[in-house]
Design a protein around this motif. Structure first.
Motif, short mmCIF file in Angstrom:
data_model
loop_
_atom_site.label_atom_id
_atom_site.label_comp_id
_atom_site.label_asym_id
_atom_site.label_seq_id
_atom_site.Cartn_x
_atom_site.Cartn_y
_atom_site.Cartn_z
N GLY A 173 0.83 -1.21 0.00
CA GLY A 173 0.00 0.00 0.00
C GLY A 173 0.85 1.24 0.00
O GLY A 173 1.99 1.24 0.49
N ILE A 174 0.31 2.31 -0.57
CA ILE A 174 1.00 3.60 -0.60
C ILE A 174 -0.02 4.67 -0.23
O ILE A 174 -1.05 4.83 -0.91
N ASP A 175 0.24 5.39 0.86
CA ASP A 175 -0.59 6.51 1.29
C ASP A 175 0.27 7.76 1.26
O ASP A 175 1.07 8.00 2.18
N GLY A 176 0.12 8.55 0.20
CA GLY A 176 0.98 9.71 0.07
C GLY A 176 2.42 9.28 -0.06
O GLY A 176 2.79 8.55 -0.98
N ARG A 177 3.24 9.70 0.91
CA ARG A 177 4.65 9.30 0.90
C ARG A 177 4.93 8.20 1.91
O ARG A 177 6.09 7.90 2.19
N THR A 178 3.89 7.59 2.45
CA THR A 178 4.05 6.47 3.37
C THR A 178 3.80 5.17 2.62
O THR A 178 2.74 4.98 2.01
N VAL A 179 4.77 4.29 2.66
CA VAL A 179 4.69 3.01 1.95
C VAL A 179 4.55 1.89 2.96
O VAL A 179 5.34 1.80 3.92
N GLY A 197 9.65 -1.99 -12.81
CA GLY A 197 9.63 -2.74 -14.06
C GLY A 197 8.23 -3.14 -14.47
O GLY A 197 7.32 -2.29 -14.49
N PRO A 198 8.01 -4.41 -14.80
CA PRO A 198 6.68 -4.84 -15.25
C PRO A 198 5.61 -4.78 -14.17
O PRO A 198 4.42 -4.90 -14.49
N MET A 199 6.00 -4.57 -12.92
CA MET A 199 5.03 -4.42 -11.84
C MET A 199 4.70 -2.96 -11.56
O MET A 199 3.92 -2.66 -10.66
N SER A 200 5.25 -2.04 -12.33
CA SER A 200 5.09 -0.61 -12.04
C SER A 200 3.65 -0.16 -12.09
O SER A 200 3.22 0.68 -11.29
N GLY A 201 2.88 -0.68 -13.05
CA GLY A 201 1.48 -0.28 -13.14
C GLY A 201 0.70 -0.63 -11.89
O GLY A 201 -0.08 0.19 -11.38
N ARG A 202 0.93 -1.83 -11.37
CA ARG A 202 0.22 -2.26 -10.16
C ARG A 202 0.65 -1.44 -8.95
O ARG A 202 -0.18 -1.07 -8.11
N VAL A 203 1.94 -1.17 -8.86
CA VAL A 203 2.43 -0.36 -7.74
C VAL A 203 1.87 1.05 -7.84
O VAL A 203 1.44 1.65 -6.84
N ALA A 204 1.86 1.63 -9.04
CA ALA A 204 1.36 2.99 -9.22
C ALA A 204 -0.11 3.10 -8.83
O ALA A 204 -0.54 4.15 -8.31
N GLU A 205 -0.88 2.06 -9.10
CA GLU A 205 -2.29 2.09 -8.72
C GLU A 205 -2.47 2.28 -7.22
O GLU A 205 -3.43 2.93 -6.77
N MET A 206 -1.53 1.75 -6.42
CA MET A 206 -1.61 1.93 -4.97
C MET A 206 -1.47 3.40 -4.59
O MET A 206 -1.98 3.83 -3.55
N ALA A 207 -0.76 4.16 -5.42
CA ALA A 207 -0.56 5.58 -5.15
C ALA A 207 -1.61 6.44 -5.84
O ALA A 207 -1.54 7.68 -5.76
N GLY A 208 -2.57 5.81 -6.52
CA GLY A 208 -3.62 6.56 -7.19
C GLY A 208 -3.27 6.98 -8.60
O GLY A 208 -3.91 7.88 -9.15
N SER A 352 5.55 12.53 -10.92
CA SER A 352 4.36 11.89 -11.47
C SER A 352 3.16 12.82 -11.54
O SER A 352 2.16 12.49 -12.19
N GLY A 353 3.23 13.95 -10.86
CA GLY A 353 2.07 14.81 -10.71
C GLY A 353 1.41 14.67 -9.37
O GLY A 353 0.62 15.53 -8.96
N ILE A 354 1.71 13.60 -8.66
CA ILE A 354 1.28 13.42 -7.27
C ILE A 354 2.46 13.76 -6.37
O ILE A 354 3.57 13.26 -6.58
N ASP A 355 2.23 14.61 -5.41
CA ASP A 355 3.32 15.11 -4.57
C ASP A 355 4.12 13.98 -3.96
O ASP A 355 3.58 13.08 -3.32
N GLY A 356 5.44 14.01 -4.19
CA GLY A 356 6.35 13.06 -3.58
C GLY A 356 6.50 11.75 -4.32
O GLY A 356 7.35 10.94 -3.94
N ILE A 357 5.70 11.51 -5.37
CA ILE A 357 5.79 10.26 -6.12
C ILE A 357 6.50 10.52 -7.44
O ILE A 357 6.08 11.36 -8.24
N HIS A 358 7.58 9.79 -7.67
CA HIS A 358 8.38 9.94 -8.89
C HIS A 358 8.40 8.61 -9.65
O HIS A 358 8.20 7.54 -9.06
N LEU A 359 8.69 8.71 -10.93
CA LEU A 359 8.65 7.55 -11.81
C LEU A 359 10.01 7.28 -12.44
O LEU A 359 10.73 8.21 -12.81
N LEU A 360 10.32 6.01 -12.56
CA LEU A 360 11.51 5.53 -13.28
C LEU A 360 11.12 4.20 -13.89
O LEU A 360 11.50 3.13 -13.41
N THR A 361 10.34 4.26 -14.96
CA THR A 361 9.72 3.05 -15.47
C THR A 361 9.41 3.22 -16.95
O THR A 361 9.78 4.20 -17.57
#
Length: 416
Positions: A173-179, A197-208, A352-361
């Motif tokens: 789970g990801i709540d803001g910047r708390t994982v 990697g290939p799990m990035s979409g599923r992880v990103a969904e946790m962050a909205g 990413s557009g969500i505060d504190g969430i960055h992408l490398l994927t």
């Protein structure tokens, strides 16, 4: 059961460990945690062909790849990871395709890439193992391959030596910047980097986040070339024409019975190979993406028992000496992974557009070759350093431009 960190990187593949290295060593951010439920570099990074090239069809990709190669060359002076400069060689039996190669070489020159186009005489003088049916080819000199596992492990060790940490756990789970992790622990981070990697979409969904990613299954095969057909100093060599495999009537009937009509018609371009290992190694690795299969990542990978046979038949068009294996294939081993990518085949790097969430994927099939440039760019985003001219081309926000979004499907992908 909670802790804090400056940067939490989700994913310990080549992207994640490169990010950890460039943050700790390059930017001196010592409080960096990488989290992954698997051992580092074991999901798709160890299935890579481990190649690199700066030949791409647009300025942002050429700029990013040149930066990545610059960093490879810097690291090559520090640690040994088998970096070579054998190049990429695109071969064709079509005069029209060769003329197109001349145009491509002219197009990429102003972008910062170089390609040399050779006619038949020069091509075969340099590489006599190729078919005399080839009319020419295009050689990309700023290209080659490396031992990505060795580099990745070294970078991870260097990051840990400077205060970085690796946690073996699953993000749930990801709540803001708390994982939140599957062992009940949580991590409060100054910044969270999704590099899964290939799990990035599923992880990103946790962050909205709904990332514009999809995955393709790509296989590769390693052959033991006990007859020594492939020269050990050969470049990455790519047949750039479509072809039809010369199955016998009996073979065609058998394929029809198996429902493998996909192997009976015109097959796609870019059947390719490179030597694997050192000068004494008998192996080469080969790829031919003829499945064209978009699939939700799952393991174990879907199998294709005919893949070694089909790839060898395809390579024989370009390298007639491989016909020596027609009656009996050499020892072979198939593995592969997923190309998780955007529609125009450019990665997602930065906020990413969500505060504190960055992408490398979204690193598709070029994760190893782009790893250093991408991680360096991410580190610049996170530390507020000046950004290179190509930085905006890899932001998720590029899709906010309706003209860009509408043209993305038609963009040249540069994928082999």
């Amino acid at each position: 059961m909670s802790r804090t960190t400056d940067v939490l990187v989700i994913g310990a593949g080549i992207a994640g460990v490169s990010a950890a290295y460039h943050l700790t060593v390059g930017r001196e951010i010592t409080d960096v945690i990488v989290v992954d439920p698997r051992p580092p570099l074991t999901l798709t990074s160890d299935k890579s062909t481990e190649c690199y090239r700066n030949f791409w069809p647009n300025a942002p990709m050429v700029g990013l790849m040149n930066r990545s190669i610059d960093l490879f060359e810097e690291l090559d002076g520090i640690t040994d990871f088998g970096l070579n400069r054998n190049g990429y060689l695109f071969v064709t039996g079509s005069e029209a395709t060769l003329e197109g190669m001349r145009g491509q070489a002219e197009d990429v020159a102003p972008l910062g890439a170089t390609a040399n186009v050779w006619g038949r005489q020069e091509l075969l003088a340099r590489h006599p193992f190729l078919t005399p049916a080839a009319v020419g080819g295009m050689f990309v000199p700023r290209a080659g391959w490396l031992r990505a596992q060795d580099l990745g492990q070294w970078m991870l060790d260097e990051a840990r030596a400077r205060g970085g940490a690796l946690i073996t756990s699953q993000v749930v789970g990801i709540d803001g910047r708390t994982v939140h992790l599957d062992d009940g622990a949580s991590i409060d981070a100054g910044a969270v980097v999704i590099a899964a990697g290939p799990m990035s979409g599923r992880v990103a969904e946790m962050a909205g986040l709904d990332l514009p990613l999809f995955s393709e299954l790509h296989l590769k095969v390693a052959f033991k070339d006990h007859l020594g057909v492939i020269p050990r100093d050969a470049p990455m060599t790519i047949w750039s024409d479509t072809q039809r495999i010369a199955w016998s009537n009996e073979e065609r009937s058998g394929l029809e019975e198996l429902g493998r009509d996909d192997l009976l018609g015109e097959m796609p371009i870019y059947c390719h190979f490179r030597p694997e290992g050192g000068a004494e190694s008998p192996y080469f690795v080969a790829l031919w993406e003829y499945h064209d299969q978009v699939i939700e990542p799952r393991w174990p990978l879907p199998e294709d028992d005919l893949y070694p046979e089909v790839v060898m038949r395809g390579l024989t068009t370009m390298v007639p000496g491989l016909a020596a294996y027609a009656d009996r294939l050499p020892e072979s081993f198939v593995d592969g992974g997923y190309y998780t990518k955007t529609v125009e085949n450019r990665p997602l790097i930065g906020p990413s557009g969500i505060d504190g969430i960055h992408l490398l994927t979204g690193m598709s099939g070029f994760g190893v070759m782009v790893s250093q440039g991408a991680a360096d760019l991410l580190a610049s985003h996170l530390t507020g350093r000046s950004l290179p001219p190509y930085a905006d081309a890899f932001l998720l926000s590029r899709y906010d431009d309706p003209d860009y979004a509408a043209s993305a499907n038609a963009a040249a992908s540069g994928q082999l």
